[in-house]
Design a protein around this motif. Sequence first.
Motif, mmCIF file in Angstrom:
data_model
loop_
_atom_site.group_PDB
_atom_site.id
_atom_site.type_symbol
_atom_site.label_atom_id
_atom_site.label_comp_id
_atom_site.label_asym_id
_atom_site.label_seq_id
_atom_site.Cartn_x
_atom_site.Cartn_y
_atom_site.Cartn_z
ATOM 1 N N VAL A 61 31.524 32.083 -4.561
ATOM 2 C CA VAL A 61 31.251 31.654 -3.196
ATOM 3 C C VAL A 61 32.528 31.104 -2.562
ATOM 4 C CG1 VAL A 61 29.882 30.092 -1.787
ATOM 5 C CG2 VAL A 61 28.848 31.187 -3.759
ATOM 6 N N ALA A 62 33.336 30.371 -3.339
ATOM 7 C CA ALA A 62 34.593 29.835 -2.818
ATOM 8 C C ALA A 62 35.546 30.965 -2.456
ATOM 9 C CB ALA A 62 35.233 28.911 -3.849
ATOM 10 N N MET A 63 35.576 32.024 -3.255
ATOM 11 C CA MET A 63 36.427 33.165 -2.946
ATOM 12 C C MET A 63 35.974 33.844 -1.665
ATOM 13 S SD MET A 63 37.287 36.493 -5.292
ATOM 14 C CE MET A 63 37.338 35.504 -6.749
ATOM 15 N N LEU A 64 34.685 33.977 -1.488
ATOM 16 C CA LEU A 64 34.153 34.576 -0.277
ATOM 17 C C LEU A 64 34.492 33.737 0.952
ATOM 18 C CD1 LEU A 64 32.387 37.017 0.519
ATOM 19 C CD2 LEU A 64 30.430 35.492 0.407
ATOM 20 N N LEU A 65 34.325 32.421 0.860
ATOM 21 C CA LEU A 65 34.667 31.542 1.979
ATOM 22 C C LEU A 65 36.167 31.529 2.233
ATOM 23 C CD1 LEU A 65 32.252 28.550 1.333
ATOM 24 C CD2 LEU A 65 32.078 30.308 3.096
ATOM 25 N N GLY A 66 36.971 31.560 1.182
ATOM 26 C CA GLY A 66 38.425 31.631 1.349
ATOM 27 C C GLY A 66 38.845 32.898 2.063
#
Length: 89
Positions: A61-66
């Motif tokens: 999820v952090a990669m997607l938001l990044g």
Amino acid sequence: MADTPVPVTQKRLLDVKLGELGKWSMARDFTPNGILQAIRRGHDRYYNKYINVKRGGIGGVAMLLGGYVVISYIWSFEHIKHDRWRKYH
């Protein structure tokens, strides 16, 4: 046992040698349906690797938001660049 050779058309991009790149790219399906299937396969691979795991963390999820933050910055870069040169008085 020796591995049987895989045809160039069935290899992934990272497994293709530089000399085989032309043959590999000509074998790709560039129709709208083929592009849609490639996007769907990519989404499924991402989902199964980062989201749909037994003991998952916040990494996927952090990669997607990044990625969203980076794309938003790229889209608004021209506006940000012009704001830098403005003089406020």
